[in-house]
Enzyme design. Structure first.
Site, PDB file in Angstrom:
ATOM      1  CE  LYS A   1     -25.308  -1.065  -1.437  1.00  0.00           C
ATOM      2  NZ  LYS A   1     -25.622   0.060  -0.531  1.00  0.00           N
TER       3      LYS A   1
ATOM      4  NE  ARG B   1     -25.231   5.221   5.157  1.00  0.00           N
ATOM      5  CZ  ARG B   1     -24.954   4.126   4.439  1.00  0.00           C
ATOM      6  NH1 ARG B   1     -25.792   3.740   3.478  1.00  0.00           N
ATOM      7  NH2 ARG B   1     -23.872   3.417   4.676  1.00  0.00           N
TER       8      ARG B   1
ATOM      9  N   PRO C   1     -23.734  -4.169   3.720  1.00  0.00           N
ATOM     10  CG  PRO C   1     -24.214  -6.413   3.952  1.00  0.00           C
ATOM     11  CD  PRO C   1     -24.739  -5.059   4.301  1.00  0.00           C
ATOM     12  CD  GLU C   2     -19.956  -0.085   0.244  1.00  0.00           C
ATOM     13  OE1 GLU C   2     -19.622   0.242  -0.909  1.00  0.00           O
ATOM     14  OE2 GLU C   2     -19.695   0.626   1.238  1.00  0.00           O
TER      15      GLU C   2
END
Length: 328
Positions: free
Chosen positions: A52, A318, A2-3
Site C-alpha cells: 500500500k 474492521r 486503497p488496496e
C-alpha cells in the site's frame, strides 16, 4: 483504504509520465514545503509500489514515500494514459474505487467499445476530478490547485496532486530500505517462490487468526478488507482459524490466489474476485460492486454458493464478511 492494486496502478502512471522528466515539486497546502524544496527541479528516476506504499526516486538519490491511508488520493491531469477505470474516476486514483468501470460505454476506452480495451489504456487529455466541482475548463494546463493539495508534481505535460495521505515524506536510500524491510512480500515486487516461502513460514508460526494476519502488512503486503474477505471465501477458510493451524498447502494456495487477484486488479482497476464470468456478467462485475464479489459487502444476503446468509462481524476494528457454512 486503497488496496495493493490501486497503488501499483498509480506507480505505473508515474513510470509512464513522470519518470525521466524534471519535476517542479510544490506544496500548495503548505504542509510539505521543506520536503518539496529538497526534490524540486530534480528528475524522477524510478517509481515503485510495495503493498500500500509508493516510492518515487529522484536523481539526487532522495525518495518521496507516500502512504495514502484511508483518505489519500492522487489526481492526474494533462497528457495522461487513461483506461476506462481512470476515465470513470476523472483522473483520480487511490481511494477504493467502488463506482465501477463501464466497459462498453462509447468513448470510455478511447477506442472501440469492447472488453478487450480494459487494461489497454491510451493517452488522453485528462482533467482532474476536482475540476468537476467548479466547472473549470478542460484545456487549462496546469490547472490551479484546488483544496488541500499536500504535494504537486508538475512536468511540461502532466501534473499529479496528492491530497489527504497518511504519510508523505522524503527518505534517504537507507530509510527506504528500512521501511520496505518491515513490509511483508508483495507478489508483484518479489520472486514468486521466495515470497511464497516468506508468507508461509511467518503465518505458520502465528497463533493469530488468519483473517488478521492477511491484513497485517508486515506479513503480506497489499491486502485490505475487500481482498481479505474474498480470499478467505475462495479458500473456504474460516477466518478465525489460527495461522499455525492452517494447512501448509492452503497457505500456499492463498498466496498464489492473492498473486492472481492482484494482477487482475492492476489490469482492470477493479477488485474483481469472481472467476469464469461470461461477457455480460463480466461487464456487470466491472460496473457494480453488487455483481463483483462473493461475500464482501453482502451481509444478510444469501451466499452465492450455498444460500446461507452472509454474516458480518468486527474483527481488529474492521468489518469482516464471511459465509458460516462454506467457511465453517
Amino acid at each position: 483504504m486503497p488496496e495493493g492494486h490501486s497503488v501499483h496502478r498509480i506507480a505505473r502512471q508515474f513510470a509512464l509520465h513522470f519518470v525521466g522528466h524534471p519535476v517542479h515539486v510544490s506544496s500548495p497546502q503548505g504542509r510539505f514545503v521543506d520536503g518539496a524544496a529538497r526534490l524540486d527541479g530534480h528528475t524522477i528516476a524510478e517509481a515503485r509500489a510495495v503493498g500500500k506504499q509508493m516510492f518515487l526516486r529522484f536523481d539526487n538519490d532522495l525518495w518521496l514515500r507516500v502512504h495514502l491511508g484511508i483518505y489519500g488520493a492522487w489526481d492526474f491531469a494533462g497528457d495522461i494514459t487513461a483506461d476506462a477505470t481512470v476515465a470513470a474516476a476523472n483522473g483520480r486514483m487511490g481511494q477504493t474505487n467502488q463506482r465501477g468501470t463501464v466497459a462498453d460505454r462509447d468513448g470510455a476506452n478511447g477506442s472501440e467499445s469492447s472488453l478487450s480495451s480494459i487494461g489497454a489504456p491510451r493517452r488522453t487529455r485528462l482533467r482532474m476530478a476536482e475540476q468537476e466541482k467548479i466547472g473549470a475548463p478542460i484545456d487549462v494546463f496546469p490547472p490551479e490547485p484546488i483544496g488541500a493539495v499536500r504535494v504537486r508534481l508538475l512536468t511540461e505535460d502532466a501534473v499529479a496532486d496528492l491530497r489527504g495521505p497518511t504519510a508523505c515524506e522524503v527518505q534517504t536510500p537507507d530509510q527506504v530500505e528500512a521501511t520496505i524491510a518491515k513490509l511483508g512480500p508483495d507478489p508483484l515486487e518479489v520472486d514468486a517462490a521466495e515470497g511464497e516461502e516468506r508468507f508461509v513460514s511467518v503465518v505458520r508460526r502465528k497463533p493469530t487468526p488468519i483473517a488478521l494476519l492477511l491484513m497485517d502488512q508486515g506479513v503480506v503486503s497489499g491486502i485490505g478488507n475487500v481482498y481479505r474477505a474474498e480470499l478467505l471465501f475462495r479458500a473456504r477458510l474460516n477466518p478465525h482459524t489460527p495461522g499455525r493451524l492452517v494447512p501448509e498447502q492452503t497457505l500456499r494456495e492463498l498466496w498464489r490466489d492473492w498473486a492472481r487477484l492482484l494482477a487482475t486488479g492492476v489490469a482492470t482497476g477493479q477488485m474483481l474476485t469472481m472467476d469464469d464470468l461470461d461477457p455480460d456478467d463480466y461487464r456487470k462485475a466491472l460496473a457494480s460492486r453488487d455483481d463483483r464479489h462473493w461475500v464482501y459487502h453482502r451481509a444478510g444476503l444469501p451466499c452465492r454458493v450455498c444460500g446461507t446468509n452472509i454474516v458480518i462481524e468486527e474483527l481488529g476494528g474492521r468489518k469482516l464478511y464471511w459465509c458460516p457454512k462454506d467457511q465453517a
